[in-house]
Design an enzyme around this catalytic site. Sequence first.
Site, PDB file in Angstrom:
ATOM      1  N   LYS A  64      83.126-123.036 -14.432  1.00 47.49           N
ATOM      2  CA  LYS A  64      83.356-123.164 -15.874  1.00 47.49           C
ATOM      3  C   LYS A  64      84.817-122.943 -16.244  1.00 47.49           C
ATOM      4  O   LYS A  64      85.452-122.035 -15.696  1.00 47.49           O
ATOM      5  CB  LYS A  64      82.439-122.160 -16.589  1.00 47.49           C
ATOM      6  CG  LYS A  64      82.540-122.127 -18.087  1.00 47.49           C
ATOM      7  CD  LYS A  64      82.349-123.487 -18.737  1.00 47.49           C
ATOM      8  CE  LYS A  64      81.021-124.141 -18.399  1.00 47.49           C
ATOM      9  NZ  LYS A  64      80.955-125.556 -18.848  1.00 47.49           N
TER      10      LYS A  64
ATOM     11  N   ARG B 254      75.940-135.684 -15.320  1.00 47.66           N
ATOM     12  CA  ARG B 254      77.081-134.757 -15.304  1.00 47.66           C
ATOM     13  C   ARG B 254      77.773-134.893 -13.940  1.00 47.66           C
ATOM     14  O   ARG B 254      77.100-134.908 -12.915  1.00 47.66           O
ATOM     15  CB  ARG B 254      76.617-133.297 -15.540  1.00 47.66           C
ATOM     16  CG  ARG B 254      75.965-133.098 -16.914  1.00 47.66           C
ATOM     17  CD  ARG B 254      75.798-131.632 -17.261  1.00 47.66           C
ATOM     18  NE  ARG B 254      77.069-131.017 -17.572  1.00 47.66           N
ATOM     19  CZ  ARG B 254      77.226-129.699 -17.716  1.00 47.66           C
ATOM     20  NH1 ARG B 254      76.185-128.877 -17.563  1.00 47.66           N
ATOM     21  NH2 ARG B 254      78.413-129.185 -18.007  1.00 47.66           N
TER      22      ARG B 254
ATOM     23  N   GLY C 210      73.787-125.331 -15.679  1.00 44.00           N
ATOM     24  CA  GLY C 210      74.006-124.480 -14.503  1.00 44.00           C
ATOM     25  C   GLY C 210      73.723-125.331 -13.265  1.00 44.00           C
ATOM     26  O   GLY C 210      72.730-126.066 -13.235  1.00 44.00           O
ATOM     27  N   ALA C 211      74.615-125.213 -12.264  1.00 43.99           N
ATOM     28  CA  ALA C 211      74.571-126.148 -11.141  1.00 43.99           C
ATOM     29  C   ALA C 211      73.202-126.235 -10.436  1.00 43.99           C
ATOM     30  O   ALA C 211      72.617-127.322 -10.333  1.00 43.99           O
ATOM     31  CB  ALA C 211      75.681-125.803 -10.166  1.00 43.99           C
TER      32      ALA C 211
ATOM     33  N   GLN D 151      78.299-119.931 -23.328  1.00 42.93           N
ATOM     34  CA  GLN D 151      77.217-119.579 -22.395  1.00 42.93           C
ATOM     35  C   GLN D 151      77.200-118.087 -22.083  1.00 42.93           C
ATOM     36  O   GLN D 151      76.139-117.512 -21.822  1.00 42.93           O
ATOM     37  CB  GLN D 151      77.369-120.375 -21.083  1.00 42.93           C
ATOM     38  CG  GLN D 151      77.069-121.846 -21.210  1.00 42.93           C
ATOM     39  CD  GLN D 151      78.327-122.664 -21.462  1.00 42.93           C
ATOM     40  OE1 GLN D 151      79.280-122.180 -22.060  1.00 42.93           O
ATOM     41  NE2 GLN D 151      78.322-123.905 -21.029  1.00 42.93           N
TER      42      GLN D 151
ATOM     43  N   ASP E 172      80.197-124.504  -9.412  1.00 40.90           N
ATOM     44  CA  ASP E 172      79.541-125.812  -9.510  1.00 40.90           C
ATOM     45  C   ASP E 172      79.792-126.675  -8.281  1.00 40.90           C
ATOM     46  O   ASP E 172      79.063-127.637  -8.026  1.00 40.90           O
ATOM     47  CB  ASP E 172      80.010-126.541 -10.776  1.00 40.90           C
ATOM     48  CG  ASP E 172      79.424-125.852 -11.991  1.00 40.90           C
ATOM     49  OD1 ASP E 172      79.994-124.827 -12.434  1.00 40.90           O
ATOM     50  OD2 ASP E 172      78.360-126.298 -12.456  1.00 40.90           O
TER      51      ASP E 172
HETATM   52  O1  MRU Z   1      78.402-126.387 -18.275  1.00 43.75           O
HETATM   53  P1  MRU Z   1      77.429-125.449 -17.620  1.00 43.75           P
HETATM   54  O2  MRU Z   1      76.869-124.436 -18.550  1.00 43.75           O
HETATM   55  O3  MRU Z   1      76.377-126.202 -16.851  1.00 43.75           O
HETATM   56  O4  MRU Z   1      78.324-124.673 -16.563  1.00 43.75           O
HETATM   57  C1  MRU Z   1      77.705-123.740 -15.729  1.00 43.75           C
HETATM   58  C2  MRU Z   1      78.670-122.978 -14.885  1.00 43.75           C
HETATM   59  O5  MRU Z   1      79.853-123.240 -14.879  1.00 43.75           O
HETATM   60  C3  MRU Z   1      78.105-121.930 -13.976  1.00 43.75           C
HETATM   61  O6  MRU Z   1      79.026-120.899 -13.792  1.00 43.75           O
HETATM   62  C4  MRU Z   1      77.819-122.593 -12.615  1.00 43.75           C
HETATM   63  O7  MRU Z   1      76.936-123.653 -12.760  1.00 43.75           O
HETATM   64  C5  MRU Z   1      77.335-121.671 -11.592  1.00 43.75           C
HETATM   65  S1  MRU Z   1      75.834-120.983 -12.038  1.00 43.75           S
HETATM   66  C6  MRU Z   1      74.707-120.764 -11.038  1.00 43.75           C
END
Ligand code: MRU
Length: 348
Positions: free
Chosen positions: A245, A88, A48-49, A193, A234
């Site tokens: 995502k 990442r 999560g970002a 997720q 993100d």
């Molecule tokens: O690959 P992830 O699980 O890190 O992806 C997370 C997402 O795409 C969330 O929607 C995004 O980070 C926003 S959450 C606060």
Amino acid sequence: MDPLPTLKWMGDSLRLLDQRELPVNEVYIDCGDVDSLASAIRTLAVRGAPAIGIAAAYGAVLAAITTDSGSGFREGFLVKLDKLSGTRPTAVNLFHCIEIQREVFRKTGTREDAIVLLLESADNLLREDLDASRSMGCYGAELLEPDSTVLTHCNAGGLATAGLGTALAIIYEAWDRGLIRKVYADETRPLLQGARLTSWELIRTGIPVDVLPDSAAASLIRDGRIDAVIVGSDRVAANGDIANKIGTYSLALAASKHGVPFYVAAPLSTFDQATDTGAEIIIEQRGREELSTLGDRQLLPPEAGFWNPAFDVTPAELITAIICEKGIVSPISSKTVADVHSRVDMFL
Ligand code: MRU
């Protein structure tokens, strides 16, 4: 509502709620050096970002603690910081937090001095993230009608931040105000997720949630069963395009086609004014094993190729509003995004 124990500084290590194990096991891992933290970020133990940004901010403290105080200290520290940057590529929060820590470090003298100031800065970033989530929750809840059924994608909750979440912070606040009837959570292939994490979070809070296959979302929207789609992000480009995502773009298309509002919740730490449009955002490509196996089961013939982007870009024109801690950006344009970004006071 209290934040989840997603990440916690333990004095000489960063404790993470291991999200790979949820919803079956609630286990914690302690990262005492940069290598173990970088691996935890890469393998989505923490994800999560906003959460990976804050984790990296504490990673900078680990970098200072675990580097010898001799003549190679400054160079050794910066090599470790680069290791965190390489984990990442898509979520800009990671790079914002690392840049903040790099700047804090630049102004320090001794190793002891650096440890104290980097920790203070990481604690501030964590607090700001918590405040941002509360504030997004309040702004976003204003957009929902009573008895709303909302659809969300991936996990944009407390697990994805150091606070209450982004999209889910809005849902939590709207639930407290009696505005939510039910949440639909896309399962979010391939790492699930939505199925594993969003449903776990919502159930803990007592919010009714139905999980659906990602491929069922468009017809659910078409059938008039969704009042609003709310997702996180993100990276928000300067023109308001957003990366989130994989699967978010399809949802936005379906919502637009059927006249359902499509909301994006993102703190200003996710805004990237240096990236003009979504076309410039680097999309993380992940490995074959995420598609080819489910537990112990092989899903693909060995000869099958694969394409596994972790994120996609949704153009600004499909987004009804972006909700951040300073307010609601709508309509979305380079000007309205720049205006809200100019209110940011947390960056250098
Ligand atoms: O690959 P992830 O699980 O890190 O992806 C997370 C997402 O795409 C969330 O929607 C995004 O980070 C926003 S959450 C606060």
